[in-house]
Write a protein that holds these residues in place. Structure first.
Motif, short mmCIF file in Angstrom:
data_model
loop_
_atom_site.label_atom_id
_atom_site.label_comp_id
_atom_site.label_asym_id
_atom_site.label_seq_id
_atom_site.Cartn_x
_atom_site.Cartn_y
_atom_site.Cartn_z
N LYS A 86 -5.93 6.95 3.44
CA LYS A 86 -6.53 6.43 4.68
C LYS A 86 -6.56 4.91 4.75
O LYS A 86 -6.73 4.32 5.82
CB LYS A 86 -7.98 6.95 4.79
CG LYS A 86 -8.12 8.00 5.87
CD LYS A 86 -9.48 8.65 5.94
CE LYS A 86 -10.65 7.72 6.12
NZ LYS A 86 -11.93 8.47 6.03
N CYS A 87 -6.42 4.26 3.59
CA CYS A 87 -6.59 2.79 3.56
C CYS A 87 -5.48 2.09 4.34
O CYS A 87 -4.30 2.36 4.14
CB CYS A 87 -6.53 2.28 2.11
SG CYS A 87 -7.87 2.90 1.12
N ASN A 88 -5.91 1.18 5.21
CA ASN A 88 -4.92 0.41 5.96
C ASN A 88 -4.86 -1.03 5.51
O ASN A 88 -3.93 -1.76 5.85
CB ASN A 88 -5.27 0.42 7.46
CG ASN A 88 -4.94 1.77 8.06
OD1 ASN A 88 -3.89 2.33 7.77
ND2 ASN A 88 -5.85 2.30 8.86
N GLU A 144 -9.76 -2.44 1.83
CA GLU A 144 -10.20 -1.04 1.75
C GLU A 144 -9.64 -0.38 0.49
O GLU A 144 -10.34 0.33 -0.23
CB GLU A 144 -9.66 -0.25 2.96
CG GLU A 144 -10.38 -0.50 4.26
CD GLU A 144 -9.57 0.02 5.46
OE1 GLU A 144 -10.08 -0.10 6.56
OE2 GLU A 144 -8.44 0.53 5.28
N TYR A 145 -8.38 -0.66 0.24
CA TYR A 145 -7.71 -0.05 -0.92
C TYR A 145 -8.42 -0.44 -2.21
O TYR A 145 -8.74 0.41 -3.05
CB TYR A 145 -6.24 -0.49 -0.95
CG TYR A 145 -5.50 -0.03 -2.18
CD1 TYR A 145 -5.03 1.28 -2.29
CD2 TYR A 145 -5.27 -0.89 -3.26
CE1 TYR A 145 -4.37 1.71 -3.43
CE2 TYR A 145 -4.61 -0.47 -4.39
CZ TYR A 145 -4.16 0.83 -4.48
OH TYR A 145 -3.50 1.26 -5.61
N VAL A 205 -11.69 1.44 -2.68
CA VAL A 205 -11.52 2.86 -3.07
C VAL A 205 -11.10 2.96 -4.53
O VAL A 205 -11.63 3.77 -5.30
CB VAL A 205 -10.49 3.55 -2.14
CG1 VAL A 205 -10.15 4.94 -2.63
CG2 VAL A 205 -11.01 3.61 -0.72
N LEU A 264 0.83 -1.21 0.00
CA LEU A 264 0.00 0.00 0.00
C LEU A 264 0.86 1.26 0.00
O LEU A 264 0.54 2.24 -0.67
CB LEU A 264 -0.95 0.02 1.21
CG LEU A 264 -2.05 -1.04 1.20
CD1 LEU A 264 -3.03 -0.79 2.34
CD2 LEU A 264 -2.80 -1.05 -0.11
#
Ligand SMILES: Cc1cc2nc3c(=O)[nH]c(=O)nc-3n(C[C@H](O)[C@H](O)[C@H](O)COP(=O)(O)O)c2cc1C
Length: 326
Positions: free
Chosen positions: A307-309, A313-314, A317, A273
């Motif tokens: 913001k993606c952890n 999530e990534y 988005v 990430l």
């Protein structure tokens, strides 16, 4: 247009994992300059130090290894080793403005010591059985410093003098200084190559119109924003890809290719990430994503990506960015 386009070295971004994936999908780049390798006094280099430039990691791709050094014997030792791998050009970094580098009198920090630089160039050119190109800024705090610097460069057969016409002090801020690039263009005894802030075909045309003997330009961030830029400059973008949805699909393929290459290469989502966030910092500026010219589009989407952890999530988005762009 018959001109060479070089992909600028971007430390932390354009290493071999990225480079191979980019090169697989796009044409137009004639040479990739690698992020710098700092020379060592000990002469002890591990495979890890050199893996970015190992021929096995750079098949079917033209690279120019870049060295960061202020010491002729350290430079000669490593440059000879690199030449033994089959490389015919080595680039010297005199442009890096990062304090971790400049406080050690390296990169653009070495420009403050022109006499020492002169002595180093003398020793590396005496030794070299390969081409040496130089990537330089125009000075530390005052562009008139470039008069002396260019008179030094003119004493050596530099295969190409790549100029990022900003001062060390300017970092990446403000406009490139075209007056001093013009000075170099008119007074350099070696070939010059323009670098900085080429973001679209118009920016490149402006440079070639002002400096009509331009045979090469170096582009970094502009390609990260628009990976098709070298093809556009060379007029090679296929009719297919020139359609908006096909362009988006190609960028998606590129994004996914780089992402998967990092997943294969790195352990841990966090590291992957981190790399992808660096790429989005520039890619999100591609106008193809902002279909409705929304206000604050770049800031909003970058914030969501940063913001993606987790990978989940990534991916959510990123999917939304591509779907909304259609
Ligand atoms: C994140 C980042 C990393 C960079 N790393 C290097 C490097 O390793 N060696 C180098 O000579 N220049 C490096 N540069 C400078 C670029 O190669 C280039 O000179 C600069 O970005 C201006 O060109 P551009 O506007 O086309 O990007 C770096 C720049 C950035 C933004």
């Amino acid at each position: 247009m018959n001109m060479n386009i070089y992909f600028a070295p971007l430390e932390g971004i354009t290493g071999y994992v990225f480079r191979n994936e980019y090169n697989r999908l796009f044409s137009g780049v004639d040479k990739f300059y690698t992020p710098f390798i700092a020379t060592k006094h000990t002469g002890k280099y591990s495979t890890k130090d050199l893996r970015d430039i190992l021929p096995a990691n750079n098949q079917n791709i033209t690279i120019v290894p870049q060295l960061l050094s202020n010491n002729a014997s350290d430079f000669n030792y490593l440059a000879d080793k690199i030449a033994d791998m089959g490389y015919t050009e080595i680039n010297l970094n005199l442009g890096c403005p990062s304090p971790t580098v400049t406080t050690k009198k390296k990169g653009a920090g070495f420009l403050e010591y022109p006499d020492e630089l002169d002595r180093m160039l003398d020793e590396i050119f005496k030794n070299a059985s390969y081409h040496i190109s130089v990537k330089t800024r125009i000075g530390v705090s005052d562009p008139t410093e470039f008069r002396k610097l260019l008179s030094i460069y003119n004493r050596y057969p530099i295969s190409e003098l790549i100029i990022h016409p900003r001062l060390l002090e300017s970092m990446y801020n403000g406009k490139p200084n075209l007056d001093w690039y013009s000075y170099a263009y008119n007074n350099s005894l070696n070939n010059v190559c323009y670098n900085s802030d080429i973001k679209n075909v118009g920016d490149c045309d402006k440079i070639t119109a002002m400096f009509n003997n331009t045979t090469s330009v170096m582009i970094g961030r502009g390609i990260l924003t628009d990976p098709l830029l070298p093809e556009r400059i060379k007029g090679d973008v296929s009719k297919e890809v020139s359609k908006r949805d096909a362009e988006l699909e190609k960028i998606r393929k590129y994004h996914n290719g780089v992402y998967e290459a990092y997943v294969d290469y790195m352990s841990g989502d966090k590291n992957v990430l981190f790399k992808m966030k660096e790429i989005w910092k520039y890619l999100i500026e591609n106008p193809v994503f902002n279909k409705d010219s929304a206000d604050n589009f770049i800031e909003k989407n970058l914030k969501a990506i940063y913001k993606c952890n987790t990978v989940r999530e990534y991916n959510e988005v990123v999917d939304a960015i591509f779907i909304n762009a259609l």
